[in-house]
Design a protein around this motif. Structure first.
Motif, PDB file in Angstrom:
ATOM      1  N   GLU A 134       0.887  -1.164   0.000  1.00 52.42           N
ATOM      2  CA  GLU A 134       0.000   0.000   0.000  1.00 52.42           C
ATOM      3  C   GLU A 134       0.920   1.207   0.000  1.00 52.42           C
ATOM      4  OE1 GLU A 134      -3.782  -1.297   2.572  1.00 52.42           O
ATOM      5  OE2 GLU A 134      -1.896  -1.438   3.682  1.00 52.42           O
ATOM      6  N   ALA A 135       0.816   2.053  -0.997  1.00 51.96           N
ATOM      7  CA  ALA A 135       1.819   3.113  -1.099  1.00 51.96           C
ATOM      8  C   ALA A 135       1.392   4.239  -2.025  1.00 51.96           C
ATOM      9  CB  ALA A 135       3.140   2.528  -1.604  1.00 51.96           C
ATOM     10  N   ASN A 136       2.044   5.361  -1.834  1.00 52.73           N
ATOM     11  CA  ASN A 136       2.061   6.447  -2.794  1.00 52.73           C
ATOM     12  C   ASN A 136       3.491   6.975  -2.774  1.00 52.73           C
ATOM     13  OD1 ASN A 136       2.201   8.079  -0.467  1.00 52.73           O
ATOM     14  ND2 ASN A 136       0.018   8.542  -0.517  1.00 52.73           N
ATOM     15  N   SER A 137       3.733   8.168  -3.252  1.00 53.85           N
ATOM     16  CA  SER A 137       5.116   8.664  -3.298  1.00 53.85           C
ATOM     17  C   SER A 137       5.615   9.164  -1.936  1.00 53.85           C
ATOM     18  CB  SER A 137       5.249   9.783  -4.328  1.00 53.85           C
ATOM     19  OG  SER A 137       4.449  10.894  -3.945  1.00 53.85           O
ATOM     20  N   ALA A 138       4.725   9.255  -0.946  1.00 51.46           N
ATOM     21  CA  ALA A 138       5.104   9.807   0.359  1.00 51.46           C
ATOM     22  C   ALA A 138       5.217   8.761   1.466  1.00 51.46           C
ATOM     23  CB  ALA A 138       4.096  10.873   0.774  1.00 51.46           C
ATOM     24  N   ALA A 139       4.500   7.661   1.346  1.00 52.67           N
ATOM     25  CA  ALA A 139       4.477   6.675   2.428  1.00 52.67           C
ATOM     26  C   ALA A 139       4.171   5.291   1.872  1.00 52.67           C
ATOM     27  CB  ALA A 139       3.424   7.061   3.466  1.00 52.67           C
ATOM     28  N   THR A 140       4.575   4.271   2.619  1.00 48.65           N
ATOM     29  CA  THR A 140       4.318   2.895   2.207  1.00 48.65           C
ATOM     30  C   THR A 140       4.087   1.999   3.413  1.00 48.65           C
ATOM     31  OG1 THR A 140       5.122   1.036   0.899  1.00 48.65           O
ATOM     32  CG2 THR A 140       6.768   2.244   2.162  1.00 48.65           C
ATOM     33  N   LYS A 141       3.324   0.957   3.183  1.00 48.17           N
ATOM     34  CA  LYS A 141       3.023  -0.006   4.238  1.00 48.17           C
ATOM     35  C   LYS A 141       2.741  -1.352   3.592  1.00 48.17           C
ATOM     36  CE  LYS A 141      -0.349  -0.732   7.969  1.00 48.17           C
ATOM     37  NZ  LYS A 141      -1.505  -0.168   8.670  1.00 48.17           N
ATOM     38  N   TYR A 142       3.160  -2.418   4.245  1.00 47.71           N
ATOM     39  CA  TYR A 142       2.673  -3.746   3.865  1.00 47.71           C
ATOM     40  C   TYR A 142       2.056  -4.351   5.105  1.00 47.71           C
ATOM     41  CZ  TYR A 142       6.936  -6.059   5.767  1.00 47.71           C
ATOM     42  OH  TYR A 142       7.951  -6.526   6.570  1.00 47.71           O
ATOM     43  N   CYS A 143       0.960  -5.087   4.917  1.00 45.71           N
ATOM     44  CA  CYS A 143       0.156  -5.465   6.083  1.00 45.71           C
ATOM     45  C   CYS A 143      -0.522  -6.818   5.885  1.00 45.71           C
ATOM     46  CB  CYS A 143      -0.897  -4.389   6.317  1.00 45.71           C
ATOM     47  SG  CYS A 143      -1.769  -4.540   7.877  1.00 45.71           S
ATOM     48  N   ALA A 144      -0.401  -7.670   6.904  1.00 46.51           N
ATOM     49  CA  ALA A 144      -1.069  -8.968   6.906  1.00 46.51           C
ATOM     50  C   ALA A 144      -2.389  -8.831   7.654  1.00 46.51           C
ATOM     51  CB  ALA A 144      -0.183 -10.004   7.591  1.00 46.51           C
ATOM     52  N   HIS A 145      -3.453  -9.371   7.074  1.00 46.47           N
ATOM     53  CA  HIS A 145      -4.782  -9.360   7.691  1.00 46.47           C
ATOM     54  C   HIS A 145      -5.258 -10.803   7.814  1.00 46.47           C
ATOM     55  CE1 HIS A 145      -5.427  -4.982   7.132  1.00 46.47           C
ATOM     56  NE2 HIS A 145      -4.686  -5.170   6.047  1.00 46.47           N
ATOM     57  N   THR A 146      -5.504 -11.238   9.018  1.00 46.35           N
ATOM     58  CA  THR A 146      -5.951 -12.613   9.205  1.00 46.35           C
ATOM     59  C   THR A 146      -7.465 -12.707   9.229  1.00 46.35           C
ATOM     60  OG1 THR A 146      -5.618 -12.215  11.562  1.00 46.35           O
ATOM     61  CG2 THR A 146      -3.936 -13.484  10.416  1.00 46.35           C
ATOM     62  N   CYS A 147      -7.978 -13.854   8.814  1.00 45.36           N
ATOM     63  CA  CYS A 147      -9.412 -14.124   8.827  1.00 45.36           C
ATOM     64  C   CYS A 147      -9.684 -15.450   9.523  1.00 45.36           C
ATOM     65  CB  CYS A 147      -9.967 -14.199   7.407  1.00 45.36           C
ATOM     66  SG  CYS A 147      -9.887 -12.651   6.505  1.00 45.36           S
TER      67      CYS A 147
ATOM     68  N   ALA B  45      -2.182 -18.238  10.890  1.00 42.37           N
ATOM     69  CA  ALA B  45      -3.387 -18.112  10.071  1.00 42.37           C
ATOM     70  C   ALA B  45      -3.080 -17.425   8.740  1.00 42.37           C
ATOM     71  CB  ALA B  45      -4.463 -17.344  10.829  1.00 42.37           C
ATOM     72  N   MET B  46      -2.185 -16.439   8.753  1.00 41.54           N
ATOM     73  CA  MET B  46      -1.818 -15.772   7.504  1.00 41.54           C
ATOM     74  C   MET B  46      -1.157 -16.769   6.565  1.00 41.54           C
ATOM     75  SD  MET B  46      -1.998 -12.712   6.101  1.00 41.54           S
ATOM     76  CE  MET B  46      -2.412 -13.425   4.530  1.00 41.54           C
ATOM     77  N   GLY B  47      -0.267 -17.598   7.106  1.00 46.63           N
ATOM     78  CA  GLY B  47       0.400 -18.614   6.293  1.00 46.63           C
ATOM     79  C   GLY B  47      -0.576 -19.611   5.712  1.00 46.63           C
ATOM     80  N   GLU B  48      -1.565 -20.009   6.508  1.00 45.77           N
ATOM     81  CA  GLU B  48      -2.580 -20.946   6.020  1.00 45.77           C
ATOM     82  C   GLU B  48      -3.383 -20.323   4.885  1.00 45.77           C
ATOM     83  OE1 GLU B  48      -4.662 -21.829   9.623  1.00 45.77           O
ATOM     84  OE2 GLU B  48      -3.166 -23.311  10.277  1.00 45.77           O
ATOM     85  N   SER B  49      -3.699 -19.030   5.009  1.00 48.66           N
ATOM     86  CA  SER B  49      -4.425 -18.333   3.936  1.00 48.66           C
ATOM     87  C   SER B  49      -3.589 -18.296   2.660  1.00 48.66           C
ATOM     88  CB  SER B  49      -4.769 -16.908   4.358  1.00 48.66           C
ATOM     89  OG  SER B  49      -5.719 -16.892   5.389  1.00 48.66           O
ATOM     90  N   LEU B  50      -2.308 -17.981   2.797  1.00 46.47           N
ATOM     91  CA  LEU B  50      -1.431 -17.929   1.633  1.00 46.47           C
ATOM     92  C   LEU B  50      -1.304 -19.299   0.974  1.00 46.47           C
ATOM     93  CD1 LEU B  50       1.314 -15.605   3.135  1.00 46.47           C
ATOM     94  CD2 LEU B  50      -0.139 -15.046   1.177  1.00 46.47           C
ATOM     95  N   SER B  51      -1.252 -20.347   1.789  1.00 48.93           N
ATOM     96  CA  SER B  51      -1.088 -21.690   1.227  1.00 48.93           C
ATOM     97  C   SER B  51      -2.322 -22.145   0.445  1.00 48.93           C
ATOM     98  CB  SER B  51      -0.762 -22.703   2.335  1.00 48.93           C
ATOM     99  OG  SER B  51      -1.885 -22.928   3.159  1.00 48.93           O
ATOM    100  N   ARG B  52      -3.479 -21.570   0.757  1.00 51.62           N
ATOM    101  CA  ARG B  52      -4.688 -21.906  -0.003  1.00 51.62           C
ATOM    102  C   ARG B  52      -4.694 -21.224  -1.372  1.00 51.62           C
ATOM    103  NH1 ARG B  52      -6.901 -21.433   5.248  1.00 51.62           N
ATOM    104  NH2 ARG B  52      -7.584 -19.302   4.862  1.00 51.62           N
ATOM    105  N   GLY B  53      -3.853 -20.220  -1.529  1.00 53.06           N
ATOM    106  CA  GLY B  53      -3.753 -19.506  -2.799  1.00 53.06           C
ATOM    107  C   GLY B  53      -4.450 -18.163  -2.757  1.00 53.06           C
ATOM    108  N   MET B  54      -3.835 -17.173  -3.365  1.00 52.67           N
ATOM    109  CA  MET B  54      -4.398 -15.834  -3.442  1.00 52.67           C
ATOM    110  C   MET B  54      -4.211 -15.289  -4.848  1.00 52.67           C
ATOM    111  SD  MET B  54      -3.438 -13.960   0.118  1.00 52.67           S
ATOM    112  CE  MET B  54      -4.035 -14.605   1.656  1.00 52.67           C
ATOM    113  N   VAL B  55      -5.017 -14.312  -5.196  1.00 53.79           N
ATOM    114  CA  VAL B  55      -4.947 -13.667  -6.504  1.00 53.79           C
ATOM    115  C   VAL B  55      -4.371 -12.273  -6.311  1.00 53.79           C
ATOM    116  CG1 VAL B  55      -6.309 -12.790  -8.439  1.00 53.79           C
ATOM    117  CG2 VAL B  55      -6.935 -14.958  -7.344  1.00 53.79           C
ATOM    118  N   LEU B  56      -3.389 -11.922  -7.129  1.00 58.24           N
ATOM    119  CA  LEU B  56      -2.812 -10.583  -7.070  1.00 58.24           C
ATOM    120  C   LEU B  56      -3.774  -9.595  -7.713  1.00 58.24           C
ATOM    121  CD1 LEU B  56      -0.418  -8.676  -6.476  1.00 58.24           C
ATOM    122  CD2 LEU B  56       0.425  -9.227  -8.776  1.00 58.24           C
ATOM    123  N   VAL B  57      -4.132  -8.561  -6.974  1.00 58.85           N
ATOM    124  CA  VAL B  57      -4.999  -7.502  -7.483  1.00 58.85           C
ATOM    125  C   VAL B  57      -4.252  -6.186  -7.336  1.00 58.85           C
ATOM    126  CG1 VAL B  57      -7.177  -6.278  -7.180  1.00 58.85           C
ATOM    127  CG2 VAL B  57      -7.089  -8.755  -6.824  1.00 58.85           C
TER     128      VAL B  57
END
Length: 199
Positions: A5-18, A130-142
């Motif tokens: 998540e970013a623009n030219s001034a700031a950036t962040k990467y973030c894991a969200h568990t479900c 839980a984040m790892g389990e979500s990733l292992s199920r597969g995700m789509v890059l948007v």
């Protein structure tokens, strides 16, 4: 998983568990058809961590020039079946690999259980495992470009999150001042750690 998540001034990467519906109480937007997600998640923003000159125009990662964003997912024992234990970020610019800066809190420079802490929505909903389990199920890059008429993106780049003032992210101001704003995403790669970028 918010890879970038970013623009030219700031950036962040973030894991969200479900979690599965009904496992934890939820309300409003936090209740989804497919599960209950941690809205806040656990993420790394160098500005929040006290390194205010790291990312931006003229920063260690100079956003006025092209750069590569690398996100690495490490498992326990570096195995293909181990639990997710770390999400690491680095950048490549001008032939140089730039490591994510160390947080002034002393909690490291990546997203880990220790960095995230035990008492938040991310941890309650399973944390790194839980984040790892979500990733292992597969995700789509948007990939999307969007604005925030309600909060002016201050969660990303205003106040303690970045250098932008309270109204800078107002979509009306952006469209009036920089209507030709653009971004180029290219050379998107996926592979074993260390194989997706060069210097």
């Amino acid at each position: 998983m918010d890879i970038w998540e970013a623009n030219s001034a700031a950036t962040k990467y973030c894991a969200h568990t479900c979690t599965k519906p009904g496992l934890y109480a939820c309300s409003g937007a936090d209740c989804g058809v497919n599960g209950v997600c941690a809205q806040t998640g656990c993420g790394f923003n160098a500005y929040v961590q006290g390194i205010k000159g790291f990312y931006g125009k003229g920063g260690a990662v100079d956003t006025s020039k092209p750069f590569t964003v690398v996100t690495q997912f490490f498992s326990a024992g570096n195995s293909s079946t181990g639990e997710l234990v770390e999400i690491r970020r680095l950048y490549v610019q001008g032939g140089k690999v730039i490591q994510n800066p160390q947080a002034v809190s002393g909690k490291g420079n990546s997203v880990t259980e220790a960095f995230c802490g035990p008492s938040n929505a991310f941890a309650i909903r399973g944390g790194m495992k839980a984040m790892g389990e979500s990733l292992s199920r597969g995700m789509v890059l948007v990939i999307s470009i969007w604005n925030d008429p309600g909060g002016f993106m201050s969660w990303l780049d205003g106040g303690n999150n970045g250098p932008c003032d309270a109204t800078e992210g107002d979509p009306k101001n952006i469209k009036a001042k920089v209507s030709d704003t653009s971004v180029v995403f290219s050379n998107i790669r996926w592979g074993e750690i260390g194989t997706t970028y060069g210097t």
